[in-house]
Design a protein around this motif. Structure first.
Motif, PDB file in Angstrom:
ATOM      1  N   ARG A  78       0.834  -1.210   0.000  1.00 41.85           N
ATOM      2  CA  ARG A  78       0.000   0.000   0.000  1.00 41.85           C
ATOM      3  C   ARG A  78       0.868   1.258   0.000  1.00 41.85           C
ATOM      4  O   ARG A  78       0.617   2.201  -0.764  1.00 41.85           O
ATOM      5  CB  ARG A  78      -0.927   0.013   1.220  1.00 41.85           C
ATOM      6  CG  ARG A  78      -1.829   1.242   1.277  1.00 41.85           C
ATOM      7  CD  ARG A  78      -2.648   1.281   2.548  1.00 41.85           C
ATOM      8  NE  ARG A  78      -1.905   1.675   3.722  1.00 41.85           N
ATOM      9  CZ  ARG A  78      -1.604   2.933   4.068  1.00 41.85           C
ATOM     10  NH1 ARG A  78      -1.948   3.934   3.305  1.00 41.85           N
ATOM     11  NH2 ARG A  78      -0.939   3.190   5.153  1.00 41.85           N
ATOM     12  N   GLU A  82       0.815   3.860  -3.103  1.00 41.21           N
ATOM     13  CA  GLU A  82       0.402   5.252  -2.901  1.00 41.21           C
ATOM     14  C   GLU A  82       1.515   6.214  -3.285  1.00 41.21           C
ATOM     15  O   GLU A  82       1.249   7.279  -3.839  1.00 41.21           O
ATOM     16  CB  GLU A  82      -0.062   5.465  -1.457  1.00 41.21           C
ATOM     17  CG  GLU A  82      -1.402   4.808  -1.197  1.00 41.21           C
ATOM     18  CD  GLU A  82      -1.900   4.999   0.223  1.00 41.21           C
ATOM     19  OE1 GLU A  82      -1.173   5.565   1.067  1.00 41.21           O
ATOM     20  OE2 GLU A  82      -3.033   4.557   0.487  1.00 41.21           O
ATOM     21  N   GLY A  87      -2.857   2.810  -5.319  1.00 40.79           N
ATOM     22  CA  GLY A  87      -3.323   2.316  -4.038  1.00 40.79           C
ATOM     23  C   GLY A  87      -3.580   0.827  -4.097  1.00 40.79           C
ATOM     24  O   GLY A  87      -3.520   0.213  -5.159  1.00 40.79           O
TER      25      GLY A  87
END
Length: 126
Positions: A78, A82, A87
């Protein structure tokens, strides 16, 4: 042997399949995600990110168990996704797996969808 699957990895307790759906990489772990099998998920996630796929959808419908090591693999992916402008989306978690995310509060940092279709529909809808 190629049924739309980009890649797969397997041990006795975990099978991971990767395929492309639109601009998302769909990663499907099946079985038990724990200390002994975590690298089988980590490597395909990192490979997707290295290939420029920053929107990762993890289809959890066949994930029967996830411990803290597995959770850390997903949290690490994650952060990297990001940082690349994408994501990690989790879809279709079984109650036993969802409970780990609830207890740790990790469900608050991931985008969680009831179904894979919902996770993929969000790609086009917003």
């Amino acid at each position: 042997m190629d049924r739309g699957t980009v890649g797969s990895a397997q041990s006795g307790r975990l099978l991971v399949e990767v395929r492309q759906e639109g601009s998302s990489a769909v990663v499907t772990p099946a079985g038990e995600l724990d200390h002994h099998t975590a690298d089988l998920l980590r490597e395909p996630l990192e490979d997707c990110l290295a290939k420029g796929k920053s929107r990762l959808v993890v289809d959890c419908t066949r994930l029967e168990f996830c411990d803290s090591t597995g959770l850390n693999v997903l949290l690490g992916a994650r952060l990297k996704a990001e940082a690349a402008g994408g994501g990690v989306h989790l879809a279709g978690m079984l109650p036993v797996v969802a409970r780990v995310f609830e207890i740790t509060g990790a469900d608050a940092v991931f985008t969680v969808h009831d179904t894979l279709d919902e996770a993929l529909a969000e790609e086009t809808g917003g």
